[in-house]
Write an enzyme that holds these catalytic residues in place. Structure first.
Site, short mmCIF file in Angstrom:
data_model
loop_
_atom_site.label_atom_id
_atom_site.label_comp_id
_atom_site.label_asym_id
_atom_site.label_seq_id
_atom_site.Cartn_x
_atom_site.Cartn_y
_atom_site.Cartn_z
N VAL A 148 0.84 -1.20 0.00
CA VAL A 148 0.00 0.00 0.00
C VAL A 148 0.87 1.25 0.00
CG1 VAL A 148 -1.80 1.26 1.23
CG2 VAL A 148 -1.88 -1.24 1.12
N TYR A 149 1.97 1.21 0.74
CA TYR A 149 2.94 2.31 0.71
C TYR A 149 3.43 2.54 -0.72
CZ TYR A 149 7.35 4.79 1.57
OH TYR A 149 8.40 5.68 1.55
N ALA A 150 3.84 1.45 -1.40
CA ALA A 150 4.32 1.58 -2.77
C ALA A 150 3.23 2.12 -3.69
CB ALA A 150 4.83 0.23 -3.27
N SER A 152 0.85 4.14 -2.90
CA SER A 152 0.69 5.58 -2.65
C SER A 152 1.81 6.37 -3.31
CB SER A 152 0.66 5.86 -1.14
OG SER A 152 1.93 5.66 -0.54
N LYS A 153 3.02 5.79 -3.38
CA LYS A 153 4.15 6.45 -4.01
C LYS A 153 4.08 6.37 -5.53
CE LYS A 153 6.30 7.87 -0.29
NZ LYS A 153 6.59 9.29 -0.03
#
Length: 275
Positions: A148-150, A152-153
């Protein structure tokens, strides 16, 4: 010959870690730096040796971002805005609840959009300025365990490059948007993740110091480029994996094994005392 002062720069998430290092590097380059962070006390402490200019800021608040941009514009002109604020929660995507997913997207993506657009409202009117979005290598490749972090990036890098293209199509040649994509950085974001198997992707390379990345950010502020990876070779490596998604999925166990070895090395270094 003394170069003219470049004006005012805003750095988000500047109370510590990479944001604080970027603020210090920009201050050394002659910028008047407005440090912002959710933690008003911590960011005031960080700003004290750099001129003492700080404000509390929740990047999810669009109006608050606009107010910070207006304040910076009133002190020498807003020349630079660095969207550094971000959060990382690891684990398979199905293990995050809706609130966690939403928070990561709201801070990492929408918060950076808010900052970018607040800055551009000032910069487009002036005819010049620069927004630097700290994306990370996770914006260039899917990172298992940090999905999910990736995501968002990835959204942030698409927004940044698309916005730069829109600026050029609208005739704005002096306003720039850049993406800074560093490898894993030894900051508080990773300090507590040496035993977190889901964070192994962040340890697959050589961990960078915040000062090294900050120096590259300061150079990028002087010479805008659409996308810069730190180190450069890691950017090329992860782009290759991104271009071959089937191979990347098959190689994931080996990649994460290398990351876990990196965590063990860093644990030994951290246990040995300050580097």
């Amino acid at each position: 010959m003394t170069k003219p002062a470049p004006g005012a720069a805003v750095v988000t998430g500047a109370a510590g870690g990479l944001g604080r290092a970027i603020a210090a590097a920009l201050h050394a380059d002659g910028w008047q730096v407005l440090l912002t962070d959710l933690d008003a006390g911590a960011v005031a402490d960080a700003a004290a040796p750099l001129g003492g200019w700080s404000r509390p800021l929740d990047v999810r608040d669009e109006d608050a971002c606009a107010a910070v941009a207006a304040e910076a514009a009133g002190r020498g002109g807003l020349g630079l805005w660095v969207n550094n604020a971000g959060i990382l929660v690891t684990g398979p995507s199905w293990e995050h609840d809706a609130a966690t997913r939403r928070r990561m997207v709201e801070v990492n993506t929408l918060g950076a959009m808010n900052g970018t657009l607040a800055a551009l409202a000032v910069m487009r009117a002036r005819g010049h300025g620069h927004v630097v979005n700290v994306v990370s290598l996770a914006g260039l490749v899917a990172a298992p365990g940090e999905t999910v972090y990736a995501a968002s990036k990835h959204a942030l890098i698409a927004f940044s490059i698309g916005t730069l293209a829109d600026l050029r199509l609208a005739g704005h040649r002096g306003v720039h948007v850049s993406c800074l994509c560093p490898d894993g950085i030894w900051t508080p974001m990773l300090h507590g993740r040496l035993d977190d198997a889901n964070a192994a992707a962040s340890f697959t390379g050589t961990l960078l110091s915040p000062e090294r990345v900050a120096r590259r950010a300061a150079r990028l502020a002087r010479r805008p480029r659409p996308v810069v990876s730190v180190p450069r070779w890691r950017g090329a490596q992860v782009r290759l994996l991104d271009a071959l998604p089937g191979a990347a999925v098959r190689l994931a166990p080996l990649i994460l094994a290398a990351g876990r070895a990196g965590q063990r090395r860093q644990r030994r270094r951290a246990g040995a005392g300050p580097r």
